[in-house]
Design an enzyme around this catalytic site. Structure first.
Site, PDB file in Angstrom:
ATOM      1  N   ASN A  48      -3.254  -6.478  -5.606  1.00 44.48           N
ATOM      2  CA  ASN A  48      -3.908  -6.617  -4.311  1.00 44.48           C
ATOM      3  C   ASN A  48      -2.998  -7.483  -3.451  1.00 44.48           C
ATOM      4  O   ASN A  48      -2.991  -8.699  -3.575  1.00 44.48           O
ATOM      5  CB  ASN A  48      -5.272  -7.272  -4.497  1.00 44.48           C
TER       6      ASN A  48
ATOM      7  N   GLY B 238       0.843  -1.192   0.000  1.00 46.29           N
ATOM      8  CA  GLY B 238       0.000   0.000   0.000  1.00 46.29           C
ATOM      9  C   GLY B 238       0.872   1.234   0.000  1.00 46.29           C
ATOM     10  O   GLY B 238       0.806   2.071   0.893  1.00 46.29           O
TER      11      GLY B 238
ATOM     12  N   ASP C  80      -5.531   1.576   5.537  1.00 41.75           N
ATOM     13  CA  ASP C  80      -6.949   1.907   5.680  1.00 41.75           C
ATOM     14  C   ASP C  80      -7.456   1.348   7.018  1.00 41.75           C
ATOM     15  O   ASP C  80      -7.313   0.167   7.279  1.00 41.75           O
ATOM     16  CB  ASP C  80      -7.693   1.255   4.498  1.00 41.75           C
TER      17      ASP C  80
END
Lengths: 429, 252
Positions: free
Chosen positions: B129, B73, B152
């Protein structure tokens, strides 16, 4: 275009069907068939149909059974499925000794080789473990809870298997992945050590099994997939040893006439106890493909195709006992409500694999089957079954499988179209 | 810099891509089916496209050089760029799920390579992902550092399974990390900080670094200063919560 999207969503429920499953007792004392929520068992010792006894909280299954399996010693039997319960049966009394609740629908089950642990996988990718410690064969186990063992990240787990030496638990998913995890000494604390990933399939993995012999006791893993190949793996390193294009062979046989299929998924595979033969069931193939596995060169090759003559029989599941040398096949589907109630299935048996009498494998006729009409009536739901039922069943299973496991591919335009309906994003013209 | 004049997304003065042309939503659903290409296995990844200089001069350098750092990320790539000069001989990769952000980082690295010849050759980015496809990119024990910076938070309990740190996902990270490898996490959300710490603490394959080790590690300082997200937190005078753990052999 919007209408078609909605339509797809509506029809989904109708075509969500479960294939018929078959499992054979390791020494062929009994055989079990699951069709829809129906679990049917035939006992060879008494040569009679078994009536199951289930006094646990919710008796019997309420929805399609997705996985059945005998323990290696044959004393236990496990069934589980869409009704979110796992039932553990004693094969002595055919009494349900334990019903374990699951949070999600169950897609696969496995028992550790020492029959101390039952593992089951749910549709969200979590594998759970239940310990059967203290079970002496008779009493019921109450309030058993499953503990999480491992997880594939939100992917449907299609198959679970223990390695022959019991050291590893292998799980396969729809994201093309096979994970080999060390089965820990205290499984209730979770299995955290990943031995390897077997990567190479280019579609969902549908089935797993092991080939092993006395010379190769640790065995090799074989897997079947939606990419229409069967692959051979070394699980300790995760390396791919060989790939066999079974679908291409099946397609050749089927191509004499009908429309061209892009790829035929492998639906099930089953290894023979002597470790060299593998029976493979493929979508649309009326029969099975036999592969032989050479363990010294670590290669797979197609030996022959056993076709089923005179009947449109496309097996949905295969089963084998470790002793008798008979390959059991079943075809059928859970709820084609327009046809029948209770659901029908069709059972066929292939014999002739004994090493002592090297003859051609032959499909037994109904009157040659041990147990005869009694067995067929129990397992199939009726002695004779109309052929058109099974063509429809095979077709339904095929659609259901691809709906469940194949990734949907949307064209760029379609994706743009769907984005346009999103209210948080305005497209500048 | 002739191209830049034709390309308005690059800044005229620095040659770097301008963020305003790479606006993206702050969150992405990690559960949705992926529509980007995923390598079948680590040996199917062509790293010569990512690190052209390292691969072309592979005669001198160890040709089997592998990626050792992964920034999961990576967002707009701030950490990668700081690490690049700190560890110039280590290959590192950023993994980001949001398409536009990945494009931005890609452009940014290319622009930095042009502006600073010989530098920034060891960093790259892929769109993937990482909660699903870590094993498709890395072999067992290949990595020595993994970064999870300002992930997140997914506050709702029903969305906790979308969090990038969880007991089950740590199994996969432990697989990709070699023994002794270090996992760095930081967040400005206290609840998530506690969660990540609890997951790592209870995992049998990770142990916390001691205060002295944290002090001695130059990378730890970057956690709260190098990324765009951390600068935003610092600007607003926010608090951060970090957890840094080492991959160990599990007790048999």
């Amino acid at each position: 275009m919007e209408e078609t999207l909605i339509e797809e969503g509506e029809t989904n429920k109708d075509i969500e069907v479960a294939p018929a499953l078959i499992a054979v007792h390791p020494t062929q004392k009994s055989v079990a068939v699951a069709v829809g929520s129906d679990l049917r068992v035939f006992d060879f010792q008494g040569v009679s149909a078994v009536s199951l006894v289930d006094d646990t909280s919710g008796p019997f299954h309420k929805d399609s059974i997705r996985a059945i399996r005998y323990s290696a010693d044959g004393n236990l039997f496990v069934s589980a499925g869409d009704d979110k319960v796992v039932k553990i049966w004693s094969t002595e009394s055919w009494c349900c000794i334990c019903t374990v609740p699951s949070e999600k629908r169950v897609s696969a089950v496995a028992l550790s080789n020492d029959s101390l642990y039952v593992c089951f996988a749910d549709k969200f990718g979590v594998v759970w473990v239940v310990d059967l410690d203290g079970f002496d064969g008779n009493q019921m186990l109450v309030n058993k809870k499953a503990a999480p063992l491992l997880a594939h990240y939100c992917s449907i787990i299609t198959s679970l298997e223990f390695s022959p030496d019991g050291r590893f638990v292998i799980s396969a998913d729809r994201d093309f992945k096979i994970r080999v995890t060390v089965f820990p000494k205290k499984p209730l604390d979770g299995a955290h050590e990943i031995q390897s990933f077997c990567l190479g399939h280019t579609e969902f993995v549908s089935c797993l099994d092991f080939v092993f012999t006395s010379d190769y006791p640790q065995g090799f893993l074989v897997s079947g997939s939606g990419d229409s190949t069967v692959r051979l793996w070394d699980i300790s390193s995760g390396s791919l040893l060989d790939t066999c294009e079974v679908g291409a062979k099946a397609e050749l046989l089927e191509s004499n006439g009908k429309e061209e299929e892009c790829s035929l998924a492998i639906t099930d595979l089953c290894t023979f106890p002597d470790g060299t033969l593998i029976a493979v069931a493929t979508q649309s193939l009326q029969g099975i493909v036999l592969l032989s596995c050479d363990l010294s060169t670590r290669t797979l090759s197609i030996t022959r195709v056993v076709s089923i003559m005179g009947e449109a029989f496309i097996p949905t599941s295969l089963g084998m006992s470790s002793s008798a040398g008979l390959l059991w096949m079943v075809t059928g589907v859970s709820n084609l409500h327009r046809f029948d109630n209770p659901p029908l299935a069709r059972v066929r048996i292939v014999s002739g694999f004994e090493k002592s009498s090297p003859g051609d494998p032959t499909v037994l006729e109904d009157n040659e089957i041990l147990g005869g009409d009694k067995l067929l009536e129990k397992l199939q739901g009726s002695v004779s079954v109309e052929e058109k039922v099974f063509l429809a069943a095979a077709e339904a299973v095929k659609t259901a499988m691809s709906n469940l496991l194949v990734k949907k591919q949307y064209s760029t335009e379609k994706r743009e179209f769907r984005k346009r309906a999103r209210n948080d994003r305005k497209i500048k013209q | 810099m002739l191209e830049n004049e034709a390309n308005p997304t690059l800044s005229k003065s620095t040659g770097l891509p301008r963020k305003r042309f790479y606006r993206a939503r702050a969150h992405s659903n990690p559960l949705s089916d992926s529509h980007f290409p995923v390598p079948t296995s680590p040996c199917h990844v062509d790293f010569s496209l990512h690190y052209p200089q390292f691969c072309s001069s592979s005669d001198q350098i160890d040709s089997s050089k592998k990626i050792q750092f992964a920034d999961i990320g990576c967002g707009f790539g701030g950490l990668l760029i700081s690490l690049s000069t700190l560890f110039p001989d280590t290959l590192m990769i950023g993994m980001e799920l949001r398409d536009k952000v990945t494009e931005y980082v890609k452009e940014r690295i290319l622009a930095l390579r042009v502006a600073n010849p010989g530098q920034y050759q060891n960093i790259s980015v892929v769109r993937t992902n990482s909660m699903k496809y870590i094993p498709n990119y890395f072999e067992k024990g290949q990595l020595s550092k993994m970064f999870f910076l300002f992930p997140d938070p997914h506050f709702k309990e029903k969305n906790h399974r979308r969090r990038v740190i969880s007991t089950h996902l740590l199994d996969e990270y432990a697989y990709a990390l070699g023994v002794g490898g270090i996992i760095y996490t930081i967040t400005d959300v206290e609840e998530l900080g506690d969660w990540m710490k609890a997951c790592l603490e209870s995992h049998p394959m990770f142990e916390a670094l001691t205060e002295e080790e944290l002090e001695a590690d130059p990378v730890v300082k970057l956690l709260s200063s190098a990324t765009e997200e951390s600068q935003k937190v610092a600007r607003n005078g926010g608090q951060t919560f970090q957890a840094v753990y080492r991959r160990i052999m599990p007790a048999a």
